[in-house]
Design a protein around this motif. Structure first.
Motif, PDB file in Angstrom:
ATOM      1  N   SER A  66       0.839  -1.198   0.000  1.00  0.00           N
ATOM      2  CA  SER A  66       0.000   0.000   0.000  1.00  0.00           C
ATOM      3  C   SER A  66       0.871   1.244   0.000  1.00  0.00           C
ATOM      4  O   SER A  66       0.482   2.298  -0.501  1.00  0.00           O
ATOM      5  CB  SER A  66      -0.923  -0.002   1.229  1.00  0.00           C
ATOM      6  OG  SER A  66      -0.168  -0.024   2.425  1.00  0.00           O
ATOM      7  N   SER A  67       2.087   1.126   0.575  1.00  0.00           N
ATOM      8  CA  SER A  67       3.016   2.268   0.595  1.00  0.00           C
ATOM      9  C   SER A  67       3.411   2.649  -0.824  1.00  0.00           C
ATOM     10  O   SER A  67       3.418   3.832  -1.186  1.00  0.00           O
ATOM     11  CB  SER A  67       4.267   1.919   1.406  1.00  0.00           C
ATOM     12  OG  SER A  67       3.939   1.665   2.752  1.00  0.00           O
ATOM     13  N   THR A  70       0.559   4.443  -2.488  1.00  0.00           N
ATOM     14  CA  THR A  70       0.428   5.842  -2.059  1.00  0.00           C
ATOM     15  C   THR A  70       1.491   6.718  -2.705  1.00  0.00           C
ATOM     16  O   THR A  70       1.217   7.836  -3.143  1.00  0.00           O
ATOM     17  CB  THR A  70       0.536   5.951  -0.524  1.00  0.00           C
ATOM     18  OG1 THR A  70      -0.388   5.048   0.068  1.00  0.00           O
ATOM     19  CG2 THR A  70       0.226   7.350  -0.049  1.00  0.00           C
ATOM     20  N   THR A  87      -7.970  10.464  -6.567  1.00  0.00           N
ATOM     21  CA  THR A  87      -7.134   9.576  -5.746  1.00  0.00           C
ATOM     22  C   THR A  87      -7.862   8.980  -4.548  1.00  0.00           C
ATOM     23  O   THR A  87      -7.454   7.931  -4.048  1.00  0.00           O
ATOM     24  CB  THR A  87      -5.901  10.336  -5.214  1.00  0.00           C
ATOM     25  OG1 THR A  87      -6.330  11.399  -4.344  1.00  0.00           O
ATOM     26  CG2 THR A  87      -5.087  10.906  -6.347  1.00  0.00           C
ATOM     27  N   CYS A  91      -7.298   5.374  -2.621  1.00  0.00           N
ATOM     28  CA  CYS A  91      -6.779   5.279  -1.247  1.00  0.00           C
ATOM     29  C   CYS A  91      -7.604   4.291  -0.421  1.00  0.00           C
ATOM     30  O   CYS A  91      -7.044   3.436   0.283  1.00  0.00           O
ATOM     31  CB  CYS A  91      -6.801   6.649  -0.576  1.00  0.00           C
ATOM     32  SG  CYS A  91      -5.483   7.755  -1.097  1.00  0.00           S
ATOM     33  N   SER A  94      -6.900   0.773  -1.664  1.00  0.00           N
ATOM     34  CA  SER A  94      -5.560   0.340  -1.255  1.00  0.00           C
ATOM     35  C   SER A  94      -5.546  -0.118   0.201  1.00  0.00           C
ATOM     36  O   SER A  94      -4.891  -1.107   0.549  1.00  0.00           O
ATOM     37  CB  SER A  94      -4.563   1.480  -1.469  1.00  0.00           C
ATOM     38  OG  SER A  94      -3.275   1.111  -1.057  1.00  0.00           O
ATOM     39  N   ASP A  95      -6.278   0.598   1.063  1.00  0.00           N
ATOM     40  CA  ASP A  95      -6.343   0.236   2.489  1.00  0.00           C
ATOM     41  C   ASP A  95      -6.954  -1.149   2.686  1.00  0.00           C
ATOM     42  O   ASP A  95      -6.525  -1.917   3.553  1.00  0.00           O
ATOM     43  CB  ASP A  95      -7.164   1.278   3.255  1.00  0.00           C
ATOM     44  CG  ASP A  95      -6.449   2.620   3.340  1.00  0.00           C
ATOM     45  OD1 ASP A  95      -5.226   2.647   3.139  1.00  0.00           O
ATOM     46  OD2 ASP A  95      -7.129   3.644   3.582  1.00  0.00           O
ATOM     47  N   CYS A 238       1.019   5.676   7.413  1.00  0.00           N
ATOM     48  CA  CYS A 238       0.922   6.914   6.613  1.00  0.00           C
ATOM     49  C   CYS A 238       2.243   7.684   6.573  1.00  0.00           C
ATOM     50  O   CYS A 238       2.373   8.654   5.809  1.00  0.00           O
ATOM     51  CB  CYS A 238      -0.163   7.827   7.167  1.00  0.00           C
ATOM     52  SG  CYS A 238      -1.815   7.112   7.121  1.00  0.00           S
ATOM     53  N   ALA A 241       3.710   7.957   3.169  1.00  0.00           N
ATOM     54  CA  ALA A 241       3.047   8.975   2.341  1.00  0.00           C
ATOM     55  C   ALA A 241       3.564  10.368   2.693  1.00  0.00           C
ATOM     56  O   ALA A 241       3.778  11.204   1.807  1.00  0.00           O
ATOM     57  CB  ALA A 241       1.534   8.913   2.537  1.00  0.00           C
ATOM     58  N   ALA A 256      -1.262  12.789   0.541  1.00  0.00           N
ATOM     59  CA  ALA A 256      -0.767  12.229   1.803  1.00  0.00           C
ATOM     60  C   ALA A 256      -1.694  12.615   2.950  1.00  0.00           C
ATOM     61  O   ALA A 256      -1.979  11.807   3.837  1.00  0.00           O
ATOM     62  CB  ALA A 256       0.648  12.734   2.069  1.00  0.00           C
ATOM     63  N   HIS A 259      -4.792  10.468   2.926  1.00  0.00           N
ATOM     64  CA  HIS A 259      -4.467   9.129   3.436  1.00  0.00           C
ATOM     65  C   HIS A 259      -4.474   9.119   4.970  1.00  0.00           C
ATOM     66  O   HIS A 259      -5.023   8.213   5.602  1.00  0.00           O
ATOM     67  CB  HIS A 259      -3.088   8.722   2.908  1.00  0.00           C
ATOM     68  CG  HIS A 259      -2.800   7.265   3.044  1.00  0.00           C
ATOM     69  ND1 HIS A 259      -1.536   6.764   3.205  1.00  0.00           N
ATOM     70  CD2 HIS A 259      -3.616   6.189   3.057  1.00  0.00           C
ATOM     71  CE1 HIS A 259      -1.591   5.454   3.317  1.00  0.00           C
ATOM     72  NE2 HIS A 259      -2.843   5.081   3.219  1.00  0.00           N
TER      73      HIS A 259
END
Length: 596
Positions: A66-67, A70, A87, A91, A94-95, A238, A241, A256, A259
């Protein structure tokens, strides 16, 4: 019973190191295997937030990071490829996608005497996976198979790390001191802070989940203790990000921020609910011992619940990010002709960087095509506004070349697939040809401007001749540029026969020009300009041949000079196409009305 000692700490840290390295190897292999195609689908499928959610989930599952997802989003927004609003759905997806890792790690908790069930335990199959992976890396000739081998080795290293961590903390099960430390985690706020802090340091929520799952094997961790830590580690992830948003524009910083907002808002909503369920309603599950699967379940529930609650408020979250990160005094200006995609952040995901660079060079190619075709038109009639546009475009194309070349040099040093390496090589060769063609476009309009300022012009006969050769060159420009943009070798093979015809047309026009000079039908001054025009037209056609030749040389893995010699001497298809082009353009030239 074995006591917990300093050597257990060494083993725990070593297991963590194995885990983090395994994640890096596996995610890099997965990212190379996808070749950036999944990631670049983001540009086309993020208009709908539900599609964006599914796509974000799918990509994160595919690359297991996931990093990295991001970082890509920050890079895409910073380079202008995506808007901020596009985005947020990614996000959320992705989580959810990143929780798959916890489910894979939960296989470590599989237990049973049945051989088939026992084979599901990582300590049983990880050595075999590693063996297969190493054999593929050493024996495979194709890069894709080697990448699959690296993925398998990375997975085996992760599981080895999990086993090491679990073995290291197993003595804590009977340690009174450890039991006393764990009582502190009955405070949910402390659990959130510890989870966030630890994950922020190691920058991997997957590793934090893995450690938490390892500690769960002591039998001292309850659902009530683990849930706040899971919320905290979701916040801590996070940090990556935040780091990636250093030195980027306002909108990229907001990616970021979004996120972080999702994670914090999710915790602020769900933590009080869990505290009420535990303390007021006193659900018994919060006091039960948690295991591998329980942690994976809570990790998934937290991210899915957060998405369900917050996704309808996507626009409000975007607005909140704009309130937190205000616009500066200087408004960021975007240009339709500004190059997009070449952000250094994307170099962290080389396959994505290659594909965005291809988009940038295609953008450069289209602008070059527009510029040179416009300059060919101006040979037939002066237009001051069009001349200014060509000069402006040439400056932009020069900037393209500088930025793309410097980016490609950095990209060539990264770990990329064989196909991507060939793409980088083609771009390195072709951007220079694009820039030279734009230079010749400016040279052509300088000749046009000179004639306009001096009040002189070519004769009708001469203009008709120029029309014939510029039509041939325009056709070759379109063939060369289409072959590059569409990566079409069939079209590329048609460029060289037409280039030969252009060379012969140029020779014929020079001979006719000399006859006009001898018959006093042309002034010396116009003669020099005509020679300059022909020279620049020939050079443009040569660069078209270089572009097509580069594609043929790279994709067919042949030597260009040997290829050109061979087709001109032995290729019947080449000779047939040459004759067809020659008949068409020399027929038109014979009707220009020039006296013999």
């Amino acid at each position: 019973m074995e006591e917990f000692s300093i050597f257990n700490i060494f083993t725990l840290l070593g297991g963590l190191a194995f885990f983090l390295y395994g994640m890096k190897v596996m995610s890099t292999g997965l990212e190379k295997l996808t070749g950036g195609k999944l990631e670049l689908a983001l540009k086309k499928m993020t208009s709908n937030k539900f599609k964006a959610l599914l796509l974000g989930m799918g990509i994160t599952i595919a690359i297991q990071s996931s990093s990295a997802m991001t970082v890509m989003l920050v890079g895409f927004v910073n380079s202008g490829i995506m808007s901020l609003e596009q985005t947020i759905g990614v996000c959320f997806g992705s989580d959810i996608g990143t929780t798959l890792t916890a489910w894979i790690l939960s296989l470590a908790g599989v237990d049973g005497k049945n051989p088939f069930i026992k084979m599901l335990k990582p300590s049983s199959f990880a050595p075999l996976v590693a063996l297969v992976g190493v054999i593929m890396i050493m024996a495979a000739k194709k890069n894709k198979k080697k990448d699959v081998g690296r993925i398998l080795v990375g997975f085996a290293i992760i599981m080895t790390g999990m086993t090491l961590m679990s073995d290291a903390v197993s003595p804590l099960a009977d340690s009174p001191k450890f039991q006393n430390v764990l009582t502190a985690f009955k405070n949910p706020i402390l659990g959130v802070l510890v989870g966030a802090g630890f994950t922020g340091i190691i920058q991997s929520s997957a590793a934090s989940v893995g450690i938490l799952q390892a500690f769960s094997q002591t039998g001292a961790l309850t659902y009530g203790m683990a849930l706040p830590i899971i919320m905290g580690l979701n916040i801590g992830t996070c940090v990556t990000a935040l780091i990636s948003s250093i030195g980027v524009n306002k909108n990229a910083k907001r990616v970021a921020c979004i996120h972080i907002l999702i994670k914090i808002l999710g915790t602020l909503i769900l933590l009080p609910i869990s505290m009420i369920l535990e303390s007021v309603i006193q659900l018994s599950i919060f006091d039960q011992t948690v295991g591998y699967v329980g942690i994976a379940v809570m990790h998934s529930i937290f991210n899915i619940a957060t998405t369900i609650i917050l996704l309808p408020f996507s626009k409000q979250i975007v607005k909140l990010s704009k309130i937190i990160i205000k616009d500066g005094n200087v408004e960021e200006v975007s240009s339709k002709k500004a190059i997009t995609g070449l952000d250094e952040i994307l170099l962290k995901t080389p396959a994505v960087a290659v594909h965005t660079c291809i988009s940038a060079t295609n953008q450069m190619a289209e602008l070059t095509r527009e510029t040179i075709l416009k300059s060919l038109e101006l040979l037939k009639g002066y237009d001051e506004e069009a001349c200014d546009l060509i000069i402006e475009n040439e400056d932009i194309i020069d900037g393209y070349e500088d930025k793309i070349n410097s980016y490609l040099i950095k990209l060539s040093k990264a770990s990329i697939t064989g196909a991507d390496s060939r793409s980088v090589s083609k771009m390195m060769h072709c951007v220079g040809n694009f820039e030279r063609i734009s230079d010749h476009a400016v040279n052509l309009i300088e000749s046009v401007q000179e004639m306009h300022e001096k009040g002189i012009m070519f004769s009708d006969e001469c203009l008709n001749e120029i029309t014939v050769i510029t039509d041939a060159i325009a056709e070759n420009i379109n063939k060369a540029f289409d072959s590059y943009i569409n990566n079409d070798l069939t079209i590329a093979h048609k460029v060289e026969p037409l280039e030969e015809v252009v060379d012969n047309l140029s020779t014929e026009l020079k001979n006719r020009h000399i006859r006009r000079l001898q018959n006093d039908e042309c002034t010396v001054e116009l003669g020099y300009i005509f020679q300059d025009v022909l020279t620049n037209l020939e050079r443009v056609s040569d660069h078209c041949s270089n572009i097509a030749g580069c594609l043929i040389e790279t994709d067919e893995k042949t030597n260009l000079h040997a290829y050109l010699h061979d087709v001109k001497e032995n290729d019947e298809k080449f000779r047939t196409e040459y004759r067809e082009y020659a008949e068409e353009y020399f027929r038109r030239l014979s009707g220009t009305g020039v006296k013999a």
